[in-house]
Design a protein around this motif. Structure first.
Motif, PDB file in Angstrom:
ATOM      1  N   GLY A 213       0.492  -1.090  -0.023  1.00  0.00           N
ATOM      2  CA  GLY A 213       0.094  -0.057   0.083  1.00  0.00           C
ATOM      3  C   GLY A 213       0.762   0.906  -0.292  1.00  0.00           C
ATOM      4  O   GLY A 213       0.388   2.676  -0.083  1.00  0.00           O
ATOM      5  N   ALA A 247      -2.069  -1.691  -6.424  1.00  0.00           N
ATOM      6  CA  ALA A 247      -2.716  -1.969  -5.329  1.00  0.00           C
ATOM      7  C   ALA A 247      -2.969  -2.953  -4.195  1.00  0.00           C
ATOM      8  O   ALA A 247      -3.006  -4.780  -4.873  1.00  0.00           O
ATOM      9  N   ILE A 248      -3.000  -2.811  -2.436  1.00  0.00           N
ATOM     10  CA  ILE A 248      -3.744  -4.005  -2.353  1.00  0.00           C
ATOM     11  C   ILE A 248      -4.553  -4.873  -2.818  1.00  0.00           C
ATOM     12  O   ILE A 248      -5.013  -6.251  -2.272  1.00  0.00           O
ATOM     13  N   ASP A 249      -6.207  -4.183  -3.449  1.00  0.00           N
ATOM     14  CA  ASP A 249      -7.018  -4.708  -3.295  1.00  0.00           C
ATOM     15  C   ASP A 249      -7.013  -5.026  -5.518  1.00  0.00           C
ATOM     16  O   ASP A 249      -7.585  -5.360  -5.402  1.00  0.00           O
ATOM     17  N   ASP A 250      -5.840  -5.266  -5.438  1.00  0.00           N
ATOM     18  CA  ASP A 250      -5.706  -5.659  -6.822  1.00  0.00           C
ATOM     19  C   ASP A 250      -6.404  -6.722  -7.371  1.00  0.00           C
ATOM     20  O   ASP A 250      -6.314  -8.093  -6.205  1.00  0.00           O
ATOM     21  N   ALA A 251      -7.504  -7.225  -8.047  1.00  0.00           N
ATOM     22  CA  ALA A 251      -8.475  -8.215  -8.198  1.00  0.00           C
ATOM     23  C   ALA A 251      -7.150  -9.188  -8.807  1.00  0.00           C
ATOM     24  O   ALA A 251      -7.962 -10.763  -8.298  1.00  0.00           O
ATOM     25  N   HIS A 254      -6.260 -11.679  -5.272  1.00  0.00           N
ATOM     26  CA  HIS A 254      -7.680 -11.994  -4.997  1.00  0.00           C
ATOM     27  C   HIS A 254      -7.631 -13.489  -4.833  1.00  0.00           C
ATOM     28  O   HIS A 254      -7.162 -14.226  -5.534  1.00  0.00           O
ATOM     29  N   ARG A 257      -2.655 -15.826   0.185  1.00  0.00           N
ATOM     30  CA  ARG A 257      -2.404 -15.651   1.149  1.00  0.00           C
ATOM     31  C   ARG A 257      -0.869 -15.527   1.718  1.00  0.00           C
ATOM     32  O   ARG A 257       0.104 -15.746   0.865  1.00  0.00           O
TER      33      ARG A 257
END
Length: 434
Positions: A213, A247-251, A254, A257
């Motif tokens: 981030g 970005a942290i929320d890059d699809a 997903h 882990r």
């Protein structure tokens, strides 16, 4: 009489033996062979590729091979001299703390290995401290020499590892989650042996598979904070939004882990248990201490004095434990890592205080760039140094903790431990009654 009485030396040897036992108990608790297996994910429908970087990478690869059910292949990179024999996962060695051509070759080969995987495939990523230098692929537009020079300046500036890794991350073509993008659409599971205060997996090895981030502006701020000149090519990379980390929320990331399988707290807990068994009450100050090594030493000396004088925050006999990563701002030309510097400053602060013995070591077996893990301190250290003509204050000014403890024969030499949860410090105050 030219030295301390024999009974006093026997006591010193007993305390040293205990301090070394605490250190080795801490190391055993964070050995990848002992802790990795329970964290392995289920085998996928498709292929399993193992990649990794860091001082513990070879040992982690060994642990995977011992316990994985099914076929595996892969590549990990570790520091020169920290390799270990494996059958299916190739281990290569590269430069640390300053990257070399082998570091770049390792990064290029790793990217090539994971490209073209499918959604049924698994990438098992083994990350540990040291991976930032060992897996070094400069962003387009800058050279390895550019990164080497910035790394040298940052290491000499006293900047904490989090800030150093922030700069590395934004000048990289593989860190800050970029390696995970190359693995897509395969799922990525990252197992981490943490050497960073706070155990944020995105910070360890500058997070090749985990975005954190931060922004390029943060890297510029770090360089400005320490007055480090920014070459035009480096500034161009940091100003180019097209080269930004995901970005942290890059699809595309997903389903991935990350799990921290070992860190400083695990090591300190193990040492605390060993101390209790020896009759000492443990006090764990923190596993995430930062700051100048000599300043941290002064704080530890103050706590030891409070224990001895007032039984606060706990009575003697006790052992004060701490971990984390201190820093050293280079002012002199001597030899010595941060643990030797901590102990030398502690010796000066304690002034030969009776009943206080200490150890400070890096859990990877290498204190800075030297051949020792750290050193041992006893109440006679300053007096023995004076008899040998060694000036403790002059050695501290010259950043020569290594030279000071080498002159006393008090260096701790383990060789590579193939793990890395950063600094380990233990200070014994008093001794149990017979």
């Amino acid at each position: 009489m030219t030295g301390p009485p024999r009974t006093f030396m026997n006591d010193i040897n007993a305390q040293r033996g205990l301090l070394l036992h605490l250190f080795h108990s801490a190391l055993a608790a964070v050995d990848p062979l002992a802790v990795l297996a329970p964290h392995l994910p289920p085998a996928p429908k498709g292929r399993t590729i193992v990649i990794g970087a860091g001082k513990a990478a070879a040992r982690m690869a060994q642990a995977v091979e011992q316990h994985w059910q099914g076929e595996i292949a892969g590549l990990v990179v570790t520091r020169y001299g920290h390799g270990a024999p494996t059958r299916h996962i190739e281990v290569i060695e590269a430069g640390h703390p300053v990257p070399d051509e082998a570091s770049t070759t390792a990064a290029q080969r790793m990217l090539a290995l994971v490209r073209g995987l499918g959604q049924d495939d698994l990438v098992l990523c083994l990350m540990s401290g040291g991976g930032s230098a060992l897996l070094s692929l400069p962003a387009p537009g800058i050279t390895l020499d550019d990164k080497r020079e910035l790394t040298r300046r940052l290491l000499a500036s006293g900047a904490p590892i989090g800030e150093i890794n922030c700069v590395r991350r934004h000048l990289s073509a593989i860190k800050g989650g970029r390696l995970a993008l190359a693995c897509h659409p395969a799922r990525v599971v990252t197992l981490v042996v943490s050497d960073v205060p706070g155990d944020d997996p995105a910070v360890v090895a500058s997070g090749p598979t985990i975005p954190d981030g931060s922004r390029a502006a943060d890297a510029l701020a770090v360089l400005g904070k320490y007055g480090i000149a920014i070459p035009p090519a480096v500034r161009a990379v940091l100003d180019d939004g097209a080269l930004a980390a995901p970005a942290i929320d890059d699809a595309r990331l997903h389903g991935n882990r990350a799990v921290v399988i070992a860190g400083a707290q695990h090591a300190l807990d193990a040492a605390a248990s060993a101390a209790r068994a020896a009759g000492y009450t443990p006090l764990i100050l923190s596993g995430c201490m930062e700051g100048e090594a000599r300043d941290v030493a002064i704080v530890h000396a103050g706590i030891a004095r409070q224990v001895a004088a007032y039984g606060q925050p706990l009575p003697a006999p006790c052992v004060i434990l701490s971990g984390g990563e201190t820093t050293v701002t280079l002012r002199g030309g001597g030899r010595g890592g941060r643990n030797a510097e901590f102990l030398l400053a502690l010796a000066i602060a304690l002034k030969g205080m009776a009943g206080v013995h200490a150890i400070a070591c890096d859990t990877d077996g290498i204190d800075g760039t030297e051949d020792n893990a750290g050193a041992l301190l006893d109440p006679q250290s300053l007096a023995r140094a004076a008899l040998a003509g060694v000036d403790a204050n002059a050695r501290l000014i010259d950043n020569d903790g290594y030279g000071f403890f080498a002159a006393l024969g008090d260096l701790v030499v383990t060789g590579p431990t193939r793990t890395n949860v950063n600094d380990f410090r233990a200070i014994l105050v008093g001794a149990p009654a017979d």
